[in-house]
Motif scaffolding. Structure first.
Motif, PDB file in Angstrom:
ATOM      1  N   SER A   1       0.837  -1.131  -0.189  1.00 43.62           N
ATOM      2  CA  SER A   1      -0.032   0.049  -0.035  1.00 43.62           C
ATOM      3  C   SER A   1       0.891   1.278   0.099  1.00 43.62           C
ATOM      4  N   GLU A   2       2.051   1.262   0.387  1.00 41.09           N
ATOM      5  CA  GLU A   2       2.966   2.319   0.575  1.00 41.09           C
ATOM      6  C   GLU A   2       4.362   1.974   0.206  1.00 41.09           C
TER       7      GLU A   2
ATOM      8  N   GLY B   1     -13.976   1.245  -9.111  1.00 38.86           N
ATOM      9  CA  GLY B   1     -14.024   2.325  -8.385  1.00 38.86           C
ATOM     10  C   GLY B   1     -12.420   2.610  -7.804  1.00 38.86           C
ATOM     11  N   SER B   2     -11.476   2.012  -8.288  1.00 39.06           N
ATOM     12  CA  SER B   2     -10.144   2.222  -7.736  1.00 39.06           C
ATOM     13  C   SER B   2      -9.593   3.588  -7.271  1.00 39.06           C
ATOM     14  N   LEU B   3     -10.135   4.520  -8.296  1.00 38.09           N
ATOM     15  CA  LEU B   3      -9.623   5.811  -8.241  1.00 38.09           C
ATOM     16  C   LEU B   3     -10.446   6.386  -6.734  1.00 38.09           C
ATOM     17  N   LEU B   4     -11.475   6.398  -6.821  1.00 36.16           N
ATOM     18  CA  LEU B   4     -12.428   6.857  -5.397  1.00 36.16           C
ATOM     19  C   LEU B   4     -11.586   6.299  -4.244  1.00 36.16           C
TER      20      LEU B   4
ATOM     21  N   THR C   1     -10.453   6.750   0.868  1.00 36.34           N
ATOM     22  CA  THR C   1     -10.171   5.939   2.186  1.00 36.34           C
ATOM     23  C   THR C   1      -8.777   5.934   2.797  1.00 36.34           C
ATOM     24  N   HIS C   2      -8.742   5.752   3.808  1.00 35.95           N
ATOM     25  CA  HIS C   2      -7.019   6.101   4.591  1.00 35.95           C
ATOM     26  C   HIS C   2      -6.207   4.968   4.099  1.00 35.95           C
ATOM     27  N   THR C   3      -6.722   3.725   3.978  1.00 33.77           N
ATOM     28  CA  THR C   3      -5.794   2.516   3.617  1.00 33.77           C
ATOM     29  C   THR C   3      -5.666   2.465   2.117  1.00 33.77           C
ATOM     30  N   GLY C   4      -6.751   2.959   1.326  1.00 31.56           N
ATOM     31  CA  GLY C   4      -6.472   3.001  -0.312  1.00 31.56           C
ATOM     32  C   GLY C   4      -6.690   1.498  -0.670  1.00 31.56           C
TER      33      GLY C   4
END
Length: 439
Positions: A224-225, A271-274, A279-282
């Motif tokens: 995620s990061e 909806g991956s863009l939104l 959302t915090h976790t993405g």
């Protein structure tokens, strides 16, 4: 009952996205995607609906698109073949003609979809104005390792002034994978190069790039990061798809050029863009110049975030109740873990200098981060702070976390072993267990 539950969830979600709406309004996002996204018609329509929402929220949007599958289809229809070297297309005369045809058709098709406004659809009342023009000056990449790439080019200059003017006028800017030379030549560019260059030229807040597969960790979970340094190391390992590797490479360059953050998102996740933005976790991979996680001394402005962590633990009896006023008065005793601007953990150290000891107290970590080692890091930081004060031991009182303290090297003890001032404050009705640790 189910309807009420759904309504409550919707209201809660809408309230939770408010900070993102405030943060993003008026910011510039560059969103890059290959022609593959357009071939999946329904997903592309959903993607445009999401763009419409971002535009409605006041986000300044620049879209950069590619057309690799469309160029392939054009070449096939013309009986010509594609040629590649070193991961790049060799754009000869036939490929250049195919590229011009594909880029022109794709631009018109994208503008048509963005122009929709049917009643009772997500695009109702949208009125998105699209500005697409010759924003990119290009140069040929020339001969590399003995291969002449002909009309394959690279970005030389971005007309940032013209793009900003269009954005200031409330327009959505559409930039193709096409560049022009001062002599009137046309060059085929990689959309990743264009997206990076545009984002850097505009000093965009975010560069978002759609790819086929996101980076995975050893457990096959999406990473995620990533810091830019870690992203470079991951790309060197060669475990990524070619498309993801290219996107990651250009994301890192964009960060070095001053872009705020870069995100890789999957074109296959609805909806991956939104989800990535609100959302915090993405659901994608966010790449940053530096780590998003900071352990630091608490400040007065952190009290609201600290209360959000502490109050649920006070309600179930894990922690003793503390008022906002008390937290503000004792803020110098606290350390916090901040993740992407949000307080996700806190703990306090209360020194008892006469007894050469200190109390480790008020440890609280957000539920979704309790397996991330935040509690251990806060304890270690408090230990280091105690050592700097020339103290010899820590003690802690708990009703719920005895096993955790034992795992961290504490040993059970008696209330009588506490400093006399702390014994006077001991709540016998609460009956907390006492633990000690030499440091």
């Amino acid at each position: 009952m189910a309807v009420q539950s759904t309504s409550d969830q919707f209201v809660r979600w809408l309230r939770q996205v408010a900070p993102y709406v405030h943060a993003f309004r008026g910011r510039t996002f560059v969103i890059g995607f290959g022609g593959e996204l357009f071939t999946e018609r329904q997903r592309f329509l959903s993607f445009v609906h999401d763009l419409n929402l971002l535009a409605a929220l006041g986000i300044r949007l620049v879209l950069v698109h590619g057309a690799r599958p469309q160029i392939e289809a054009e070449l096939k229809a013309r009986g010509a073949r594609s040629r590649y070297a070193q991961g790049l297309r060799i754009t000869d005369e036939a490929a250049l003609k195919a590229m011009k045809q594909a880029a022109g058709v794709l631009r018109i098709e994208i503008e048509a979809v963005l122009s929709q406004g049917l009643p009772r659809s997500p695009m109702a009342g949208a009125q998105i104005r699209v500005n697409s023009g010759n924003f990119i000056t290009a140069r040929p990449i020339g001969v590399r390792k003995g291969v002449d790439f002909l009309y394959t080019g690279a970005v030389r200059k971005v007309d940032a002034f013209a793009i900003r003017g269009a954005l200031d006028a409330g327009e959505l800017v559409l930039v193709a994978h096409v560049g022009y030379s001062p002599t009137g030549e046309v060059f085929n560019l990689s959309w990743e190069d264009v997206a990076e260059s545009v984002a850097v030229a505009l000093r965009a807040e975010k560069l978002l790039m759609f790819t086929d597969k996101l980076p995975l960790d050893r457990k096959e979970q999406v990473i995620s990061e990533l810091t830019a340094h870690d992203a470079e190391g991951l790309a060197r390992k060669g475990a990524l798809t070619a498309q993801t590797s290219r996107a990651l490479e250009h994301a890192v360059r964009a960060l070095a050029g001053g872009v705020g953050r870069a995100h890789l998102v999957s074109r296959r996740v609805p909806g991956s863009l939104l989800l990535e933005l609100f959302t915090h976790t993405g659901v994608g991979t966010m790449v940053t110049a530096d780590t998003l996680e900071k352990l630091r001394p608490a400040r007065i402005e952190d009290v609201g975030g600290m209360l959000a962590l502490i109050e649920p633990l006070e309600a179930d009896g894990t922690l003793v109740k503390r008022s906002r006023e008390l937290l503000e008065a004792e803020i110098g005793n606290f350390l916090v873990v901040e993740h992407d601007g949000v307080i996700r953990g806190c703990a306090a150290l209360y020194p008892f200098a006469d007894d050469k000891s200190a109390e480790f107290a008020c440890l609280a970590v957000a539920p979704e981060y309790r397996d991330a080692g935040y509690g251990e890091r806060l304890l270690l930081a408090c230990q280091e702070r105690a050592k700097a004060l020339k103290l010899r031991k820590l003690f802690a009182l708990t009703t719920h976390a005895a096993h955790w303290f034992i795992e961290q090297g504490f040993r059970a003890g008696d209330v009588a072993a506490l400093p006399s001032r702390r014994q006077e404050l001991y709540n016998w009705r609460r009956g907390s267990k006492v633990f000690f640790k030499r440091i």
